[in-house]
Design a protein around this motif. Structure first.
Motif, PDB file in Angstrom:
ATOM      1  N   GLU A 115      28.828 -20.431  24.764  1.00  0.00           N
ATOM      2  CA  GLU A 115      27.511 -20.057  24.615  1.00  0.00           C
ATOM      3  C   GLU A 115      27.318 -19.078  26.245  1.00  0.00           C
ATOM      4  O   GLU A 115      27.721 -19.827  27.076  1.00  0.00           O
ATOM      5  CB  GLU A 115      26.493 -20.896  24.432  1.00  0.00           C
ATOM      6  N   PRO A 116      26.291 -18.463  26.286  1.00  0.00           N
ATOM      7  CA  PRO A 116      25.691 -18.095  27.608  1.00  0.00           C
ATOM      8  C   PRO A 116      24.926 -19.003  28.122  1.00  0.00           C
ATOM      9  O   PRO A 116      24.742 -20.129  27.355  1.00  0.00           O
ATOM     10  CB  PRO A 116      25.113 -16.706  27.358  1.00  0.00           C
ATOM     11  N   ARG A 117      24.789 -19.024  29.433  1.00  0.00           N
ATOM     12  CA  ARG A 117      23.659 -20.118  29.914  1.00  0.00           C
ATOM     13  C   ARG A 117      22.246 -19.752  29.346  1.00  0.00           C
ATOM     14  O   ARG A 117      21.947 -18.541  29.087  1.00  0.00           O
ATOM     15  CB  ARG A 117      23.889 -19.738  31.402  1.00  0.00           C
ATOM     16  N   ARG A 118      21.736 -20.724  29.116  1.00  0.00           N
ATOM     17  CA  ARG A 118      20.481 -20.574  28.501  1.00  0.00           C
ATOM     18  C   ARG A 118      18.980 -21.023  29.330  1.00  0.00           C
ATOM     19  O   ARG A 118      19.366 -22.076  29.955  1.00  0.00           O
ATOM     20  CB  ARG A 118      20.443 -21.388  26.980  1.00  0.00           C
ATOM     21  N   PRO A 119      18.191 -20.482  29.474  1.00  0.00           N
ATOM     22  CA  PRO A 119      17.006 -21.196  30.001  1.00  0.00           C
ATOM     23  C   PRO A 119      16.596 -22.285  29.494  1.00  0.00           C
ATOM     24  O   PRO A 119      16.675 -22.383  27.846  1.00  0.00           O
ATOM     25  CB  PRO A 119      15.987 -19.778  30.082  1.00  0.00           C
ATOM     26  N   LYS A 120      15.790 -23.222  29.973  1.00  0.00           N
ATOM     27  CA  LYS A 120      15.311 -24.220  29.471  1.00  0.00           C
ATOM     28  C   LYS A 120      14.457 -24.316  28.202  1.00  0.00           C
ATOM     29  O   LYS A 120      14.333 -24.926  27.446  1.00  0.00           O
ATOM     30  CB  LYS A 120      14.467 -25.262  30.631  1.00  0.00           C
ATOM     31  N   GLU A 121      13.607 -22.927  28.188  1.00  0.00           N
ATOM     32  CA  GLU A 121      12.727 -22.687  27.058  1.00  0.00           C
ATOM     33  C   GLU A 121      13.693 -22.700  25.772  1.00  0.00           C
ATOM     34  O   GLU A 121      13.025 -22.797  24.879  1.00  0.00           O
ATOM     35  CB  GLU A 121      12.166 -21.399  27.370  1.00  0.00           C
ATOM     36  N   TYR A 122      14.945 -22.179  25.802  1.00  0.00           N
ATOM     37  CA  TYR A 122      15.521 -22.281  24.840  1.00  0.00           C
ATOM     38  C   TYR A 122      15.603 -23.596  23.899  1.00  0.00           C
ATOM     39  O   TYR A 122      15.923 -23.514  22.672  1.00  0.00           O
ATOM     40  CB  TYR A 122      17.098 -21.620  25.110  1.00  0.00           C
ATOM     41  N   TYR A 123      15.578 -24.668  24.555  1.00  0.00           N
ATOM     42  CA  TYR A 123      15.575 -25.968  24.002  1.00  0.00           C
ATOM     43  C   TYR A 123      14.039 -26.693  23.655  1.00  0.00           C
ATOM     44  O   TYR A 123      14.105 -27.666  23.308  1.00  0.00           O
ATOM     45  CB  TYR A 123      16.375 -26.946  25.025  1.00  0.00           C
ATOM     46  N   THR A 124      13.086 -25.777  23.761  1.00  0.00           N
ATOM     47  CA  THR A 124      11.719 -26.179  23.286  1.00  0.00           C
ATOM     48  C   THR A 124      11.278 -25.478  22.035  1.00  0.00           C
ATOM     49  O   THR A 124      11.695 -24.291  21.841  1.00  0.00           O
ATOM     50  CB  THR A 124      10.807 -25.860  24.310  1.00  0.00           C
ATOM     51  N   ALA A 125      10.412 -26.096  21.282  1.00  0.00           N
ATOM     52  CA  ALA A 125       9.732 -25.464  20.188  1.00  0.00           C
ATOM     53  C   ALA A 125       8.796 -24.105  20.601  1.00  0.00           C
ATOM     54  O   ALA A 125       9.210 -23.154  19.934  1.00  0.00           O
ATOM     55  CB  ALA A 125       8.974 -26.470  19.443  1.00  0.00           C
TER      56      ALA A 125
END
Length: 179
Positions: free
Chosen positions: A37-47
């Motif tokens: 996967e590409p690097r994801r921002p921390k918001e990607y892991y929040t609802a």
């Protein structure tokens, strides 16, 4: 919400109401899928962050630009993967890109093949597309096997074509034609 069904799976089209379940899927699989996967921002892991992404995906599907389906096993609403057709072009091209991922604990059960086959049917029968392309890293043997089982043809190596976890990676370009 629009859904597709296979013998074992329910494929639900992206919608903001899925935000909590998608964020949970992303969080549970963060480490296992990091090398694909590409690097994801921390918001990607929040609802909250996923709700914003899913709103954009919902708008894209309304414009027939992208259709992302979230997978769950029948009788269980836990998300176990996703299949997406994106960059959809109509006119004389009639093509799209295909991507997918399956939860680490559900790999090896044939779910990717089953879900991708259903989305191919959607692309052919509903969208009337002619060509689907998919890019797979040479080291991703499981995804190469999915491509083979579904009769995708390798078309060559695309050098450093996608950024994966901060590194530009080579990918094998596969295609499937609606003859």
């Amino acid at each position: 919400m629009y859904r597709l069904f296979t013998p074992r799976l329910v494929l639900t089209l992206s919608h903001p109401r899925l935000a909590e379940k998608v964020a949970q899927f992303n969080t549970e699989n963060r480490t296992a899928l990091a090398d694909t996967e590409p690097r994801r921002p921390k918001e990607y892991y929040t609802a909250y962050g996923m709700r914003q992404i899913l709103k954009e995906e919902d708008k894209a599907s309304q414009k027939c630009q992208e259709f992302r389906f979230w997978l769950s096993e029948k009788g269980d609403d836990r998300i176990i993967g996703t299949v997406c057709i994106s960059n959809i072009l109509f006119g004389s091209v009639k093509s799209c890109y295909l991507s997918y991922k399956i939860s680490a604990d559900c790999q090896g059960k044939g779910y990717a093949t089953e879900a991708v086959a259903e989305v191919i049917g959607f692309a052919w029968n509903i969208l009337q597309l002619h060509r689907i392309e998919s890019y797979v890293m040479p080291r991703n043997k499981k995804s190469i096997r999915v491509m083979e089982k579904l009769n995708f043809m390798p078309e060559g190596l695309s050098r450093r074509c996608l950024e994966v976890n901060g590194v530009w990676e080579d990918h094998i370009r596969f295609s499937l034609l609606n003859e």
